[in-house]
Scaffold this motif. Structure first.
Motif, PDB file in Angstrom:
ATOM      1  N   LEU A   1       0.822  -1.212   0.000  1.00 38.60           N
ATOM      2  CA  LEU A   1       0.000   0.000   0.000  1.00 38.60           C
ATOM      3  C   LEU A   1       0.855   1.262   0.000  1.00 38.60           C
ATOM      4  O   LEU A   1       0.528   2.237  -0.687  1.00 38.60           O
ATOM      5  CB  LEU A   1      -0.957  -0.012   1.194  1.00 38.60           C
TER       6      LEU A   1
ATOM      7  N   ASP B   1      -6.476  -0.068 -13.389  1.00 36.65           N
ATOM      8  CA  ASP B   1      -7.518  -0.587 -12.506  1.00 36.65           C
ATOM      9  C   ASP B   1      -6.931  -0.990 -11.147  1.00 36.65           C
ATOM     10  O   ASP B   1      -7.307  -1.993 -10.562  1.00 36.65           O
ATOM     11  CB  ASP B   1      -8.261  -1.744 -13.161  1.00 36.65           C
ATOM     12  N   TYR B   2      -6.023  -0.173 -10.641  1.00 37.69           N
ATOM     13  CA  TYR B   2      -5.324  -0.483  -9.384  1.00 37.69           C
ATOM     14  C   TYR B   2      -6.285  -0.655  -8.215  1.00 37.69           C
ATOM     15  O   TYR B   2      -6.005  -1.410  -7.290  1.00 37.69           O
ATOM     16  CB  TYR B   2      -4.259   0.579  -9.067  1.00 37.69           C
ATOM     17  N   ASN B   3      -7.432   0.033  -8.243  1.00 36.58           N
ATOM     18  CA  ASN B   3      -8.410  -0.148  -7.163  1.00 36.58           C
ATOM     19  C   ASN B   3      -8.886  -1.588  -7.071  1.00 36.58           C
ATOM     20  O   ASN B   3      -9.142  -2.091  -5.980  1.00 36.58           O
ATOM     21  CB  ASN B   3      -9.613   0.777  -7.355  1.00 36.58           C
ATOM     22  N   ASP B   4      -8.997  -2.254  -8.223  1.00 33.29           N
ATOM     23  CA  ASP B   4      -9.416  -3.657  -8.229  1.00 33.29           C
ATOM     24  C   ASP B   4      -8.339  -4.549  -7.606  1.00 33.29           C
ATOM     25  O   ASP B   4      -8.652  -5.521  -6.914  1.00 33.29           O
ATOM     26  CB  ASP B   4      -9.734  -4.125  -9.650  1.00 33.29           C
ATOM     27  N   TYR B   5      -7.074  -4.217  -7.843  1.00 39.22           N
ATOM     28  CA  TYR B   5      -5.975  -4.968  -7.226  1.00 39.22           C
ATOM     29  C   TYR B   5      -5.974  -4.751  -5.713  1.00 39.22           C
ATOM     30  O   TYR B   5      -5.784  -5.703  -4.940  1.00 39.22           O
ATOM     31  CB  TYR B   5      -4.629  -4.556  -7.819  1.00 39.22           C
ATOM     32  N   ILE B   6      -6.187  -3.504  -5.297  1.00 40.57           N
ATOM     33  CA  ILE B   6      -6.239  -3.207  -3.864  1.00 40.57           C
ATOM     34  C   ILE B   6      -7.403  -3.963  -3.224  1.00 40.57           C
ATOM     35  O   ILE B   6      -7.258  -4.542  -2.143  1.00 40.57           O
ATOM     36  CB  ILE B   6      -6.342  -1.685  -3.626  1.00 40.57           C
ATOM     37  N   ASP B   7      -8.545  -3.977  -3.894  1.00 39.28           N
ATOM     38  CA  ASP B   7      -9.705  -4.694  -3.380  1.00 39.28           C
ATOM     39  C   ASP B   7      -9.389  -6.174  -3.185  1.00 39.28           C
ATOM     40  O   ASP B   7      -9.701  -6.753  -2.141  1.00 39.28           O
ATOM     41  CB  ASP B   7     -10.886  -4.518  -4.331  1.00 39.28           C
TER      42      ASP B   7
ATOM     43  N   ASN C   1      -6.965  -6.616  -0.231  1.00 34.75           N
ATOM     44  CA  ASN C   1      -7.674  -6.311   1.017  1.00 34.75           C
ATOM     45  C   ASN C   1      -8.511  -7.502   1.465  1.00 34.75           C
ATOM     46  O   ASN C   1      -8.487  -7.885   2.644  1.00 34.75           O
ATOM     47  CB  ASN C   1      -8.599  -5.104   0.854  1.00 34.75           C
TER      48      ASN C   1
END
Length: 129
Positions: free
Chosen positions: A70, A91-97, A100
């Motif tokens: 992170l 689409d980094y938010n999808d990787y973070i999701d 997580n």
């Protein structure tokens, strides 16, 4: 993936060893999609362990590597930081999701959370960049 392989991958990331996701992000400033999935799958494999099989050392390694991942993403966006990650996914938010949920599944002993059908980003997918 075996439990021993998963533990080795977490350890390699924790120690910043070459050929790990954390090494690629920190030393090479490169987002490796295959290394992300390797790291993700190692946490997913370990999420299925009984609570008694999850040592404090292993849990700390997962926590610290997750935090480092992170931080590297934050540094990528920081205007006053020189770090810019090549191959950074749009689409980094999808990787973070995904990561997580994997970490949460590990802590809650709930591998059902990792059902592939629940995610927009699918295992092995390449970034859209």
């Amino acid at each position: 993936m075996t439990i021993e392989e998963a533990r080795r991958i977490i350890s390699n990331n924790y120690n910043g060893r070459e050929n790990s996701l954390i090494y690629a992000l920190h030393e090479e400033e490169y987002f490796s999609v295959p290394k992300f999935w390797e790291y993700y799958n190692s946490i997913a494999a370990l999420a299925g362990l009984d609570a008694g099989e999850k040592s404090l050392a292993l849990t700390m390694q997962i926590t610290e590597t997750y935090q480092q991942l992170l931080k590297e993403i934050i540094y990528h966006f920081a205007p006053d930081d020189l770090a810019v990650i090549d191959n950074f996914p749009e689409d980094y938010n999808d990787y973070i999701d995904r990561i997580n949920i994997a970490v949460f599944a590990y802590f809650s002993n709930n591998v059902g959370m990792l059902d592939e059908k629940k995610f927009k980003l699918r295992i092995g997918k390449q970034c859209r960049k």
